[in-house]
Design a protein around this motif. Sequence first.
Motif, short mmCIF file in Angstrom:
data_model
loop_
_atom_site.label_atom_id
_atom_site.label_comp_id
_atom_site.label_asym_id
_atom_site.label_seq_id
_atom_site.Cartn_x
_atom_site.Cartn_y
_atom_site.Cartn_z
N ASN A 1 -15.33 40.25 98.14
CA ASN A 1 -13.98 40.57 97.68
C ASN A 1 -13.08 40.95 98.86
O ASN A 1 -12.31 41.91 98.81
CB ASN A 1 -13.99 41.70 96.65
N ASN A 2 -13.18 40.20 99.96
CA ASN A 2 -12.29 40.41 101.09
C ASN A 2 -12.17 39.12 101.88
O ASN A 2 -12.84 38.13 101.57
CB ASN A 2 -12.76 41.57 101.99
N ALA B 1 -13.31 37.10 94.86
CA ALA B 1 -13.63 36.01 95.78
C ALA B 1 -13.77 36.54 97.19
O ALA B 1 -13.12 37.51 97.58
CB ALA B 1 -12.56 34.93 95.72
N SER B 2 -14.62 35.88 97.97
CA SER B 2 -14.75 36.13 99.40
C SER B 2 -14.13 34.95 100.13
O SER B 2 -14.32 33.80 99.72
CB SER B 2 -16.21 36.29 99.80
N GLN C 1 -4.74 37.22 100.43
CA GLN C 1 -4.63 38.38 99.54
C GLN C 1 -3.98 38.00 98.22
O GLN C 1 -4.36 38.51 97.16
CB GLN C 1 -3.83 39.48 100.24
N ARG C 2 -3.00 37.08 98.27
CA ARG C 2 -2.36 36.64 97.03
C ARG C 2 -3.34 35.90 96.13
O ARG C 2 -3.36 36.08 94.91
CB ARG C 2 -1.16 35.75 97.36
N MET C 3 -4.21 35.06 96.72
CA MET C 3 -5.22 34.36 95.93
C MET C 3 -6.22 35.35 95.32
O MET C 3 -6.58 35.23 94.14
CB MET C 3 -5.95 33.33 96.80
N MET C 4 -6.67 36.32 96.08
CA MET C 4 -7.61 37.31 95.55
C MET C 4 -6.97 38.12 94.43
O MET C 4 -7.62 38.45 93.44
CB MET C 4 -8.10 38.22 96.67
N LEU C 5 -5.67 38.40 94.57
CA LEU C 5 -4.97 39.16 93.54
C LEU C 5 -4.85 38.35 92.25
O LEU C 5 -5.03 38.88 91.15
CB LEU C 5 -3.58 39.54 94.06
N ASP D 1 -17.35 35.27 93.94
CA ASP D 1 -18.44 36.25 94.02
C ASP D 1 -19.27 36.27 92.74
O ASP D 1 -18.71 36.33 91.63
CB ASP D 1 -17.87 37.65 94.28
N HIS D 2 -20.58 36.23 92.89
CA HIS D 2 -21.54 36.37 91.78
C HIS D 2 -21.30 35.36 90.66
O HIS D 2 -21.51 35.66 89.49
CB HIS D 2 -21.49 37.79 91.20
#
Length: 727
Positions: A445-446, A411-412, A390-394, A330-331
Amino acid sequence: MDWLNLRFTSAMPESGQILLDCTHNPWLVALAYVVMCGASFATLNMAERATQADSEAGRRRWRGVGALCLAGGIWSLHFIAMLAFKAPVAIEYDLQMTLLSLLIVLVAAVLTMRMLSQRELRATQCLLAAVLIGLGIAAMHYSGMGAMRSSATLYYQPGLFALSIAIAILTSLAALMLGLYFRQGDEQTHQWLKYGASLVMGLAVASMHFTGMWSMVLVVPEGTPLQLQSANNSLQLALVVAGITLVTVASSLGAAWADRKLQHKERDLMRVNALLSQLGHAKASLQQIADFDALTNLLNRRGLNQAFAERLRDHAQRGKPLAVMFIDIDHFKRINDSLGHDAGDELLKVIAERLRGALRENDVIARFGGDEFCLLASLHSKEEARQLAQRMMLHLKDPISLAGRCMVMTASIGISLFPDDGTTSEELLKHADMALYQSKGSGRNNAHFFNAQLKAKAGIELQLEEELRLALKQEMGLQLYYQPILELNTGLLSKLEALLRWQHPEHGLLTPDRFIGIAEANGFIAELDNWVLHRACQDLHLLSGGNYPELKVAVNCSALNLSREALAREVGEALEIHGVPAQRLELEVTENALMGNVNLAVDLLQQIRELGVSLSIDDFGTGYSSLAYLRRLPLDTLKIDRSFIQDIPTSTQGMDIIQAIIGMAHTLRLRVVAEGVENEQQLAFLRKHGCDFIQGYLLSKPLSLEALQAFLLQHREPIKPARLLSG
């Protein structure tokens, strides 16, 4: 030294007869020289093979063969030369002494070969070796001379005797030097040096022999009958010895040639193997370059396609589900724009490591391009894919230190599943990409899974894109609606906002939120904005002929169009073509559009302002709302977003914000427009706090050009607030 018959002329008897008419057979002398040259050439070849042998056993073997060739050549020269010797007395040879001379020359030859097979020799070593070898050759010669048995007694002249020994030593030194020197140079020079060295060595050994013969004096008692004679069958013996020696030499040369060819083949084979090994390494390097991303060391798109095909075959055979995930940072563009591309590259490396750290052993991840990553993950259930996302975003949310700053990246993620969402890599990637855009469109972010609705939406958008292009090209279906804007102080309808509509043959009248995003995503938003600009100027010119000379029109400018340097020129051309004064046109831009590139926006807006066109910032309050950039922009008007107006009168906080915005705008000498005004409480509040303009359904909904003309005709007189409310 009677056993060698070494007597010198100083000890000659007083009575005796010196034999002076001794001769040599020239053909046998020539044969002896040829044999020695051949043996010398073979010796040098054997020395070369010894230096090039790969093992110590090979070196010993070639030194032994070389020693036999050299010893045989020297001894054969001596033997044939003695057979060529003719004296007036009968001469016989002692077998034991003859064999001893052969043994001596063999020892000398072994020493010579040891020296010749050395890769390097110091000067002192070379000289010592030459002395030892020369003395050995001289010992062989004089022991061979000592084998002579006749009625004559042998005496030697001391000077010539010493000269012969010196020649033997110098001969050995020359052989060593030539043997070491001829290895240098290219192949052709090397061969010619070897031929020259062979001739010199043959001549040198022959010179030593005949110098020794020259020093010999034969003395017979007086009265001895004399008759010039040579050994019985001397020619036959010479030819046999020469033949045996030359056959030995030829056999040795043949073996050396075969060994050289074999060694060349082995070396060629080694070079081929080395080249194959290098080719293998080069192929592996090219494979690494072709299949892996140089920045992150992850698979690239090509490598992913290969891995994808293998995974699909395997999962299809086993009937096991597979998840395909698109991951977009993201961004990320802000990092490149603010900190530079080097910082962006460093950030991508950190992100790649974190993503890799969140994966399982058999998961495959690739950098798909830019800040986009793609993951292939074997599954047992759909929930397993959600947990992995979810683990990657965390993992990505941990703070990252970069260029002296601490930042948090999100991240999306879009997810498609095999076989539910497709059975080919193209389908699965396309559907994961659709799900990714759903994630980005719903706040980022989802993670989102692909579903049938997304596919239907994508199909509709594709159809709308094609039809919108056609409508723009043929100018069919696109319309401008105008919403009047009321100036509160005067009650005059002094301004209009041009709003684009699309009369779709199937879906009816579409507002911009249904198709502007399609135009932006597919690269023809500039053409669409230009169409709106020209149509608005054309309609304004038409209205000017209807007694509305002061009426202004506000035209929206998309964020992507604001980054084009040609915009100022296009605005000027539209005004000139339709004969509209620049002060009657207002260009509206949004906060987020300005923040895409503030420096470029400031320069571009300044150029437009210099044309005389007014500038307005739209949807104020929904973006950054920063005074730091607001005071830099050449603005005339500020529009408060309708979301704030809707809070009146229910939200005290929202009303306070509106009051603050109006006060700030007036401080910056900006006029304020409130959009979305729908009731009398909102109007009363805005009038009370000094708002300059209003627009909204309380005044009028957006109108077609025909309906607008009727509306303007109806409201030619100033509109009082009481009248507005009652109307």
